[in-house]
Design a protein around this motif. Structure first.
Motif, PDB file in Angstrom:
ATOM      1  N   LEU A  47       0.852  -1.176   0.000  1.00  0.00           N
ATOM      2  CA  LEU A  47       0.000   0.000   0.000  1.00  0.00           C
ATOM      3  C   LEU A  47       0.893   1.233   0.000  1.00  0.00           C
ATOM      4  O   LEU A  47       1.728   1.394   0.884  1.00  0.00           O
ATOM      5  N   VAL A  48       0.759   2.079  -1.007  1.00  0.00           N
ATOM      6  CA  VAL A  48       1.537   3.318  -1.099  1.00  0.00           C
ATOM      7  C   VAL A  48       0.588   4.472  -0.826  1.00  0.00           C
ATOM      8  O   VAL A  48      -0.411   4.639  -1.518  1.00  0.00           O
ATOM      9  N   ILE A  49       0.905   5.245   0.225  1.00  0.00           N
ATOM     10  CA  ILE A  49       0.046   6.362   0.609  1.00  0.00           C
ATOM     11  C   ILE A  49       0.903   7.597   0.874  1.00  0.00           C
ATOM     12  O   ILE A  49       2.106   7.505   1.061  1.00  0.00           O
ATOM     13  N   GLN A  50       0.257   8.734   0.862  1.00  0.00           N
ATOM     14  CA  GLN A  50       0.941   9.994   1.153  1.00  0.00           C
ATOM     15  C   GLN A  50       0.045  10.824   2.040  1.00  0.00           C
ATOM     16  O   GLN A  50      -1.169  10.685   2.002  1.00  0.00           O
ATOM     17  N   CYS A  51       0.683  11.631   2.904  1.00  0.00           N
ATOM     18  CA  CYS A  51      -0.099  12.501   3.773  1.00  0.00           C
ATOM     19  C   CYS A  51       0.776  13.614   4.339  1.00  0.00           C
ATOM     20  O   CYS A  51       1.988  13.621   4.162  1.00  0.00           O
ATOM     21  N   ALA A  99       6.270   2.946  15.565  1.00  0.00           N
ATOM     22  CA  ALA A  99       6.410   2.051  16.717  1.00  0.00           C
ATOM     23  C   ALA A  99       5.293   1.014  16.759  1.00  0.00           C
ATOM     24  O   ALA A  99       5.488  -0.097  17.239  1.00  0.00           O
ATOM     25  N   ASN A 100       4.132   1.374  16.250  1.00  0.00           N
ATOM     26  CA  ASN A 100       2.980   0.470  16.244  1.00  0.00           C
ATOM     27  C   ASN A 100       2.658  -0.063  14.856  1.00  0.00           C
ATOM     28  O   ASN A 100       1.599  -0.653  14.661  1.00  0.00           O
ATOM     29  N   CYS A 101       3.552   0.151  13.920  1.00  0.00           N
ATOM     30  CA  CYS A 101       3.283  -0.243  12.537  1.00  0.00           C
ATOM     31  C   CYS A 101       4.586  -0.722  11.895  1.00  0.00           C
ATOM     32  O   CYS A 101       5.191  -0.022  11.089  1.00  0.00           O
ATOM     33  N   SER A 102       5.003  -1.920  12.258  1.00  0.00           N
ATOM     34  CA  SER A 102       6.300  -2.426  11.809  1.00  0.00           C
ATOM     35  C   SER A 102       6.372  -2.662  10.308  1.00  0.00           C
ATOM     36  O   SER A 102       7.468  -2.690   9.738  1.00  0.00           O
ATOM     37  N   GLN A 103       5.249  -2.784   9.634  1.00  0.00           N
ATOM     38  CA  GLN A 103       5.246  -3.033   8.194  1.00  0.00           C
ATOM     39  C   GLN A 103       5.366  -1.743   7.373  1.00  0.00           C
ATOM     40  O   GLN A 103       5.397  -1.774   6.156  1.00  0.00           O
ATOM     41  N   MET A 104       5.488  -0.602   8.056  1.00  0.00           N
ATOM     42  CA  MET A 104       5.512   0.680   7.355  1.00  0.00           C
ATOM     43  C   MET A 104       6.932   1.194   7.124  1.00  0.00           C
ATOM     44  O   MET A 104       7.767   1.173   8.012  1.00  0.00           O
ATOM     45  N   THR A 105       7.167   1.661   5.910  1.00  0.00           N
ATOM     46  CA  THR A 105       8.381   2.378   5.556  1.00  0.00           C
ATOM     47  C   THR A 105       7.976   3.825   5.318  1.00  0.00           C
ATOM     48  O   THR A 105       7.030   4.082   4.568  1.00  0.00           O
ATOM     49  N   LEU A 135       6.005   4.908  -5.049  1.00  0.00           N
ATOM     50  CA  LEU A 135       6.026   3.754  -5.948  1.00  0.00           C
ATOM     51  C   LEU A 135       7.453   3.321  -6.265  1.00  0.00           C
ATOM     52  O   LEU A 135       7.702   2.147  -6.519  1.00  0.00           O
ATOM     53  N   GLY A 136       8.373   4.262  -6.245  1.00  0.00           N
ATOM     54  CA  GLY A 136       9.770   3.948  -6.538  1.00  0.00           C
ATOM     55  C   GLY A 136      10.536   3.390  -5.355  1.00  0.00           C
ATOM     56  O   GLY A 136      11.680   2.975  -5.487  1.00  0.00           O
ATOM     57  N   ALA A 137       9.891   3.350  -4.192  1.00  0.00           N
ATOM     58  CA  ALA A 137      10.600   2.874  -2.979  1.00  0.00           C
ATOM     59  C   ALA A 137      10.759   1.370  -2.977  1.00  0.00           C
ATOM     60  O   ALA A 137      10.028   0.640  -3.536  1.00  0.00           O
TER      61      ALA A 137
END
Length: 137
Positions: A47-51, A99-105, A135-137
């Motif tokens: 999942l690629v998101i921006q904020c 800290a609560n979202c280990s799957q996030m880069t 998307l390029g990450a």
């Protein structure tokens, strides 16, 4: 995160493809299914998101529901990135989420809006640039 803020942006372009299943909507009308929909174990979806920093708190629920990798591109106005106090606050906000979202880069995006610098500080939100960076990450 500080290292990423200090490094110049990469200009390397990559080729991306989107793979979808024709039966996706039939099998899973919910974008984050909890029950009744399984993927093969060797397949995952990133999942690629921006904020912006003021919306980062909203991602806690996404992290709870999305178990596959997440790439988050965080918008940082140039004014925020050049202020050490603001950078520290930004890093703390991002670290709390991670800290609560280990799957996030997390990828910070420092944006200098040269077109609108004379427009009373109003800057455009670079949604396409940030999407492509994610998307390029």
């Amino acid at each position: 995160i500080q290292k990423q803020l200090d490094e110049p942006p990469s200009s390397s372009a990559s080729i991306r493809t989107l793979h979808t299943s024709k039966l996706d909507m039939k099998n899973s009308p919910n974008s984050c299914p909890n029950d009744g929909f399984t993927l093969s174990k060797d397949l995952s979806t990133t999942l690629v998101i921006q904020c912006t920093l003021d919306r980062i708190w909203l991602l806690a629920e996404t992290c709870n529901r999305w178990t596959d990798p997440i790439v988050l591109v965080v918008y940082l106005p140039y004014e925020t990135a050049k202020d050490s106090v603001q950078v520290t606050k930004s890093i703390e906000s991002i670290a709390n989420l991670m800290a609560n979202c280990s799957q996030m880069t997390v990828i910070p995006h420092v944006h200098i809006d040269e077109k609108n610098q004379g427009n009373g500080g109003m800057s455009s939100y670079p949604v396409n640039v940030m999407r492509n960076k994610g998307l390029g990450a």
